[in-house]
Design a protein around this motif. Structure first.
Motif, PDB file in Angstrom:
ATOM      1  N   ARG A 165     -12.374  33.188 -17.938  1.00 29.96           N
ATOM      2  CA  ARG A 165     -12.520  34.297 -18.894  1.00 29.96           C
ATOM      3  C   ARG A 165     -12.409  35.607 -18.120  1.00 29.96           C
ATOM      4  N   GLY A 166     -11.895  36.628 -18.772  1.00 29.28           N
ATOM      5  CA  GLY A 166     -11.803  37.928 -18.142  1.00 29.28           C
ATOM      6  C   GLY A 166     -10.661  37.999 -17.146  1.00 29.28           C
ATOM      7  N   SER A 167     -10.698  39.046 -16.304  1.00 28.46           N
ATOM      8  CA  SER A 167      -9.582  39.264 -15.389  1.00 28.46           C
ATOM      9  C   SER A 167     -10.022  40.095 -14.198  1.00 28.46           C
ATOM     10  N   ARG A 172     -23.688  36.434 -10.895  1.00 32.64           N
ATOM     11  CA  ARG A 172     -23.385  37.614 -11.705  1.00 32.64           C
ATOM     12  C   ARG A 172     -23.655  38.843 -10.850  1.00 32.64           C
ATOM     13  N   ASP A 207     -19.947  34.992 -13.127  1.00 34.47           N
ATOM     14  CA  ASP A 207     -20.235  35.077 -14.559  1.00 34.47           C
ATOM     15  C   ASP A 207     -20.199  36.529 -15.037  1.00 34.47           C
ATOM     16  N   GLY A 208     -19.100  36.896 -15.700  1.00 35.23           N
ATOM     17  CA  GLY A 208     -19.025  38.195 -16.364  1.00 35.23           C
ATOM     18  C   GLY A 208     -19.063  39.389 -15.438  1.00 35.23           C
ATOM     19  N   SER A 249     -18.039  42.747 -14.063  1.00 40.53           N
ATOM     20  CA  SER A 249     -17.298  43.931 -14.523  1.00 40.53           C
ATOM     21  C   SER A 249     -17.686  45.121 -13.657  1.00 40.53           C
ATOM     22  N   THR A 250     -16.724  45.609 -12.885  1.00 44.64           N
ATOM     23  CA  THR A 250     -16.948  46.785 -12.054  1.00 44.64           C
ATOM     24  C   THR A 250     -15.606  47.246 -11.496  1.00 44.64           C
ATOM     25  N   THR A 285     -14.921  35.710 -15.005  1.00 43.94           N
ATOM     26  CA  THR A 285     -15.719  34.488 -15.009  1.00 43.94           C
ATOM     27  C   THR A 285     -14.884  33.369 -14.400  1.00 43.94           C
ATOM     28  N   SER A 294     -12.954  42.785 -14.916  1.00 42.05           N
ATOM     29  CA  SER A 294     -13.284  42.916 -16.335  1.00 42.05           C
ATOM     30  C   SER A 294     -13.788  41.573 -16.858  1.00 42.05           C
ATOM     31  N   ASP A 295     -15.114  41.446 -16.971  1.00 38.88           N
ATOM     32  CA  ASP A 295     -15.738  40.221 -17.476  1.00 38.88           C
ATOM     33  C   ASP A 295     -15.235  38.992 -16.712  1.00 38.88           C
TER      34      ASP A 295
END
Length: 262
Positions: free
Chosen positions: A59-61, A219, A22-23, A25-26, A12, A9-10
């Motif tokens: 950032r994110g997880s 990314r 970088d970011g 999400s999948t 980074t 999840s996002d």
């Protein structure tokens, strides 16, 4: 209904202030075989380190088994088999094949516990499954490159994992052995119903085996069935204009620059 085993999840991640992932999400679903491709420095190995909780996101997880990778406990890690990039083995290092495979059991044994008869039986079964039981007592340093990788795969499987993370498992070995290693991994995937994430530089080697390909360049540029990723338009976003994609009976064959791989 699909069951997501790994969720990004996002996500980074940075090293020394430089963004490596970088970011992202999948999701990766239970039982999927995912191939991860991309040029050197694109963050492929960092992706695995993030799953293992070895790097902290800025950032994110990333979650595995519905648990944050920053808070993984031993019983979570015991469900993950990991094959790092191939390293040179000191031929004089005093460890046998069966002892190397047994190391894969320690994650589930707990601190200070000695292997029981069952643990040795499982380690022997894994050696047998990868075709290396006859080398049980052979020093690890005396093996060929392909034999060594088979033992390392057995070690990764010895903990009876649900998820298998493989970082360049066919690098540094000859082409026929690479194909045998990939056939072995596919057999393990089918027989053990594993969720597999495999990093490679050779898309032509793995594209017939995987359910989906993830194309990284720091990314997530693309993710989907091999045929949807292995096209000139998509690959050029990562590798530039020197990309050739040729059709063949089994799918696409990719050439990047002077190299027959992506």
């Amino acid at each position: 209904m699909k069951n997501a085993v790994i969720r990004f999840s996002d996500l980074t991640v940075a090293y020394n202030g430089n963004i490596v992932l970088d970011g992202i999400s999948t999701e990766i679903n239970q039982g999927e075989f995912i191939g991860v491709i991309g040029p050197n420095g694109s963050g492929k190995t960092t992706l695995i380190k993030a799953i293992l909780g070895l790097v902290k996101p800025v950032r994110g997880s990333v979650n595995i088994f519905n648990c944050s990778c920053e808070t993984l406990r031993c019983y979570h890690l015991a469900k993950i088999g990991y094959l790092p990039q191939k390293e040179q083995v000191d031929p004089n290092f005093p460890i046998t094949c069966i002892e190397a495979v047994m190391m894969g059991r320690y994650g589930g044994l707990g601190l200070f516990k000695r292997p029981a008869k069952k643990d040795w039986q499982i380690a022997e079964a894994m050696l047998r499954d990868v075709g290396m039981y006859g080398y049980r007592d052979r020093p690890l340093g005396q093996l060929s490159g392909g034999e060594h990788q088979r033992v390392m795969i057995a070690r990764a499987l010895a903990g009876e994992p649900e998820v298998l993370l493989l970082d360049e498992p066919t690098t540094g070995i000859d082409a026929p052995t690479q194909h045998r290693i990939m056939d072995l991994i596919r057999k393990m995937h089918n027989d053990m119903h594993l969720t597999i994430l495999l990093i490679t530089h050779d898309v032509n080697m793995i594209s017939p085996f995987v359910d989906r390909l993830a194309l990284l360049k720091n990314r997530l540029v693309a993710m989907g069935p091999p045929d949807s990723v292995l096209n000139r338009e998509t690959l050029s976003l990562v590798y530039g204009k020197e990309v050739i994609v040729m059709g063949k009976d089994a799918g696409s064959y990719v050439i990047v620059g002077d190299h027959h791989h992506a």
